[in-house]
Scaffold this motif. Structure first.
Motif, PDB file in Angstrom:
ATOM      1  N   ARG A  56       0.832  -1.208   0.000  1.00 59.71           N
ATOM      2  CA  ARG A  56       0.000   0.000   0.000  1.00 59.71           C
ATOM      3  C   ARG A  56       0.859   1.247   0.000  1.00 59.71           C
ATOM      4  O   ARG A  56       1.951   1.295   0.534  1.00 59.71           O
ATOM      5  CB  ARG A  56      -0.979  -0.023   1.170  1.00 59.71           C
ATOM      6  CG  ARG A  56      -0.527   0.193   2.592  1.00 59.71           C
ATOM      7  CD  ARG A  56       0.702  -0.378   3.073  1.00 59.71           C
ATOM      8  NE  ARG A  56       0.823  -0.380   4.518  1.00 59.71           N
ATOM      9  CZ  ARG A  56       1.498   0.521   5.238  1.00 59.71           C
ATOM     10  NH1 ARG A  56       2.132   1.509   4.647  1.00 59.71           N
ATOM     11  NH2 ARG A  56       1.572   0.399   6.549  1.00 59.71           N
ATOM     12  N   ALA A  83       0.501   4.873   1.512  1.00 56.48           N
ATOM     13  CA  ALA A  83      -0.366   5.365   2.594  1.00 56.48           C
ATOM     14  C   ALA A  83      -0.030   6.798   2.997  1.00 56.48           C
ATOM     15  O   ALA A  83       0.479   7.043   4.089  1.00 56.48           O
ATOM     16  CB  ALA A  83      -0.264   4.426   3.792  1.00 56.48           C
ATOM     17  N   PRO A  84      -0.312   7.755   2.108  1.00 53.38           N
ATOM     18  CA  PRO A  84       0.005   9.142   2.482  1.00 53.38           C
ATOM     19  C   PRO A  84      -0.884   9.655   3.611  1.00 53.38           C
ATOM     20  O   PRO A  84      -2.054   9.286   3.704  1.00 53.38           O
ATOM     21  CB  PRO A  84      -0.283   9.921   1.191  1.00 53.38           C
ATOM     22  CG  PRO A  84      -1.241   9.080   0.425  1.00 53.38           C
ATOM     23  CD  PRO A  84      -0.928   7.662   0.772  1.00 53.38           C
ATOM     24  N   SER A  85      -0.296  10.467   4.469  1.00 61.73           N
ATOM     25  CA  SER A  85      -1.060  11.184   5.490  1.00 61.73           C
ATOM     26  C   SER A  85      -1.288  12.591   4.971  1.00 61.73           C
ATOM     27  O   SER A  85      -0.319  13.297   4.695  1.00 61.73           O
ATOM     28  CB  SER A  85      -0.257  11.281   6.791  1.00 61.73           C
ATOM     29  OG  SER A  85      -0.095  10.011   7.352  1.00 61.73           O
ATOM     30  N   ARG A  89       8.244   1.626   4.136  1.00 65.42           N
ATOM     31  CA  ARG A  89       8.035   2.966   4.679  1.00 65.42           C
ATOM     32  C   ARG A  89       9.338   3.485   5.272  1.00 65.42           C
ATOM     33  O   ARG A  89      10.337   2.758   5.331  1.00 65.42           O
ATOM     34  CB  ARG A  89       6.913   2.951   5.716  1.00 65.42           C
ATOM     35  CG  ARG A  89       7.156   1.993   6.858  1.00 65.42           C
ATOM     36  CD  ARG A  89       5.905   1.855   7.725  1.00 65.42           C
ATOM     37  NE  ARG A  89       6.086   0.877   8.777  1.00 65.42           N
ATOM     38  CZ  ARG A  89       5.097   0.381   9.517  1.00 65.42           C
ATOM     39  NH1 ARG A  89       3.860   0.771   9.315  1.00 65.42           N
ATOM     40  NH2 ARG A  89       5.340  -0.505  10.458  1.00 65.42           N
ATOM     41  N   LEU A 103       9.522   4.765  11.341  1.00 66.19           N
ATOM     42  CA  LEU A 103       8.448   3.900  11.853  1.00 66.19           C
ATOM     43  C   LEU A 103       8.948   2.518  12.275  1.00 66.19           C
ATOM     44  O   LEU A 103       8.157   1.639  12.616  1.00 66.19           O
ATOM     45  CB  LEU A 103       7.332   3.783  10.808  1.00 66.19           C
ATOM     46  CG  LEU A 103       6.526   5.082  10.641  1.00 66.19           C
ATOM     47  CD1 LEU A 103       5.642   5.038   9.407  1.00 66.19           C
ATOM     48  CD2 LEU A 103       5.673   5.360  11.880  1.00 66.19           C
ATOM     49  N   TYR A 134      -3.208   6.030  15.172  1.00 65.43           N
ATOM     50  CA  TYR A 134      -2.491   5.487  14.008  1.00 65.43           C
ATOM     51  C   TYR A 134      -2.184   3.992  14.157  1.00 65.43           C
ATOM     52  O   TYR A 134      -2.416   3.197  13.246  1.00 65.43           O
ATOM     53  CB  TYR A 134      -1.190   6.284  13.778  1.00 65.43           C
ATOM     54  CG  TYR A 134      -0.171   5.522  12.970  1.00 65.43           C
ATOM     55  CD1 TYR A 134      -0.362   5.283  11.613  1.00 65.43           C
ATOM     56  CD2 TYR A 134       0.986   5.003  13.567  1.00 65.43           C
ATOM     57  CE1 TYR A 134       0.552   4.543  10.875  1.00 65.43           C
ATOM     58  CE2 TYR A 134       1.903   4.273  12.843  1.00 65.43           C
ATOM     59  CZ  TYR A 134       1.688   4.041  11.495  1.00 65.43           C
ATOM     60  OH  TYR A 134       2.590   3.298  10.776  1.00 65.43           O
ATOM     61  N   VAL A 142      -3.684   1.412  11.424  1.00 61.84           N
ATOM     62  CA  VAL A 142      -2.791   0.835  10.417  1.00 61.84           C
ATOM     63  C   VAL A 142      -2.826  -0.700  10.481  1.00 61.84           C
ATOM     64  O   VAL A 142      -2.804  -1.383   9.450  1.00 61.84           O
ATOM     65  CB  VAL A 142      -1.359   1.411  10.578  1.00 61.84           C
ATOM     66  CG1 VAL A 142      -0.607   0.801  11.732  1.00 61.84           C
ATOM     67  CG2 VAL A 142      -0.553   1.247   9.307  1.00 61.84           C
ATOM     68  N   GLU A 193      -4.432   8.186   4.892  1.00 67.19           N
ATOM     69  CA  GLU A 193      -4.496   8.035   6.347  1.00 67.19           C
ATOM     70  C   GLU A 193      -4.893   9.372   6.976  1.00 67.19           C
ATOM     71  O   GLU A 193      -4.055  10.132   7.454  1.00 67.19           O
ATOM     72  CB  GLU A 193      -3.165   7.495   6.871  1.00 67.19           C
ATOM     73  CG  GLU A 193      -2.815   6.183   6.167  1.00 67.19           C
ATOM     74  CD  GLU A 193      -1.939   5.249   6.968  1.00 67.19           C
ATOM     75  OE1 GLU A 193      -0.957   5.721   7.567  1.00 67.19           O
ATOM     76  OE2 GLU A 193      -2.230   4.032   6.986  1.00 67.19           O
TER      77      GLU A 193
END
Ligand code: GLU
Length: 334
Positions: A28, A30-32, A223, A227, A205, A209, A64
Motif C-alpha cells: 500500500r 499510505a500518504p497522510s 516505509r 516507523l 495510528y 494501520v 491516512e
C-alpha cells in the motif's frame, strides 16, 4: 467525498507494469494528508511502488486521514496528484480511513472484551513529568501506567475527555526487517501502554494501520525508518487481535537535510508540488530519486517506469540520503 476522489484516480495504468497477475502479494501507498509531499515522501512512495510493480504485487492507495487536527484540507488531493504526475498508479483506492470508523470500533470492541484496554485521562504534561529518564525520540514518551487500574467501572462521556490505552506486557517483540536486519524491541520499556483511541474520539495510528493492513491483505510494508519502532507495537497488536501480519517489512533510511535532520519545513520548500509548479518535469524528480537509490551514478532524467525497471533494493545505499544544494540546483536546471 467519493466524487472528489474519483476524478483524480481514473485508473489509467502504467504502460510498463500493469498486466502482471496480481498473485505476488499486496502493498500500500499510505500518504497522510497532513501536509504536502516532500522529496523524502516521494522517494519512499517511488521505491514502494517500484518494488511492487517489479514483483507484480497489488498496490492499494490508502489515505491516512485520521490525524484529526493535523489533516489539511486538500492535502489528500495534492498527494494523489503528485503520485500520478510522477507516473505512479495503483490497483485499488483511494480508500479514506475516516470514511468507515466501524472497522476500528470493532477492533476496539475486541480489545475491550479481552480486557486489554483501559481509559486514561493523563495529559501530556503529566506524562512528561513522570519520565524517569530522557527519551531517545523527542516526541515519544514512556507512559508510566498511571491509569492502568484507576477506572474499575464503565467510564462514560460525562467523566471528561479520555483516551484508551492498550496494556503492553514487558516482553520482547522480535522481527526481521529486510534492510535493517533483526529487530528486538521491548514495547513496554519504549513507550509503555500506548494509545489505541484518542481523546478526540478517533482511532490512533497504530490501531488503524493494523486493522487496515490486515483487512486489505497487505503482505509487504515499505516505509521510512522513523516507523521502525512502531512496527513492534503493530506486531503486538496483530497478536492481540488475532490478525495476520504482513510478511515483509522494509524500512528505508530517511532523506535528511544538510544539517542531518529529517527533511522538513526548516530546510525550505522541498515540496514536490513546488518543483512541479516551477516547471520542473516529473522525470527530473524521478531522476534525482534514481540517483539517490543507486540506480544511476549521476543525475539523469527518467520515467517512473524506467525507475521501476532499474530499481534494486540490494544496491540502495543503507545510509540516510542528504538532500543538498546541488540536488536543488539540478532539479531547477541551474
Ligand atoms: N501515513 C504514514 C505516513 O505518511 C505512513 C504509515 C505507514 O506506512 O504505516 O507517514
Amino acid at each position: 467525498m467519493r466524487e472528489r476522489q474519483t476524478d483524480v484516480n481514473q485508473g489509467d495504468q502504467s504502460k510498463h507494469h500493469t498486466k502482471t497477475p496480481k498473485t505476488a502479494g499486496v502493498t500500500r501507498l499510505a500518504p497522510s494528508p497532513t501536509g504536502a509531499l516532500h522529496l523524502g515522501n516521494v522517494r519512499t512512495f517511488l521505491v514502494n511502488w517500484a518494488m511492487a510493480r517489479q514483483k507484480g504485487m497489488k498496490v492499494i492507495l490508502r489515505v491516512e486521514n485520521l490525524d484529526g487536527p493535523r489533516v489539511k484540507v486538500g492535502a489528500d488531493r495534492g498527494a494523489i496528484e503528485i503520485l500520478r504526475w510522477l507516473g505512479m498508479d495503483w490497483d485499488e483506492g483511494p480508500y479514506y480511513q475516516r470514511d468507515d470508523l466501524a472497522v476500528y470500533e470493532a477492533a476496539m470492541a475486541t480489545l475491550k472484551k479481552k480486557g486489554l484496554v483501559y481509559p486514561c485521562r493523563c495529559t501530556r504534561r503529566e506524562i512528561e513529568s513522570a519520565q524517569s529518564a530522557p527519551h531517545g525520540d523527542e516526541h515519544e514518551l514512556q507512559y508510566p501506567g498511571t491509569c492502568r487500574d484507576k477506572f474499575n467501572h464503565e467510564i462514560d462521556d460525562g467523566e471528561g475527555e479520555f483516551a484508551w490505552r492498550v496494556k503492553v506486557p514487558s516482553s520482547e517483540v522480535v522481527y526481521e526487517d529486510v534492510l535493517c536486519g533483526t529487530q528486538r524491541m521491548d514495547v513496554q520499556s519504549q513507550v509503555g501502554d500506548f494509545v489505541m483511541w484518542t481523546k478526540m474520539g478517533l482511532p490512533a495510528y497504530q490501531l488503524a494501520v493494523v486493522v487496515d493492513d490486515a483487512r486489505q491483505g497487505v503482505t509487504e510494508v515499505v516505509r521510512g525508518d522513523d516507523l521502525l519502532r512502531s512496527t513492534a507495537r503493530q506486531l503486538f497488536l496483530y497478536r492481540s487481535l488475532g490478525l495476520q501480519s504482513p510478511a515483509r517489512w522494509v524500512h528505508l533510511p530517511l532523506v535528511v537535510g544538510e544539517d542531518g535532520r529529517r527533511l522538513a519545513k526548516r530546510h525550505g520548500d522541498t515540496r514536490a508540488a513546488m518543483y512541479r509548479d516551477a516547471g520542473v518535469c516529473a522525470e527530473r524528480l524521478v531522476g534525482l530519486m534514481a540517483y539517490w537509490c543507486g540506480i544511476t551514478n549521476q543525475r539523469i532524467e527518467m520515467s517512473a517506469g524506467e525507475f521501476a525497471d532499474g530499481f534494486d533494493l540490494g544496491k540502495m545505499p543503507r545510509e540516510q540520503v542528504v538532500f543538498g544544494a546541488e540536488d536543488h540546483a539540478w532539479l531547477m536546471g541551474e
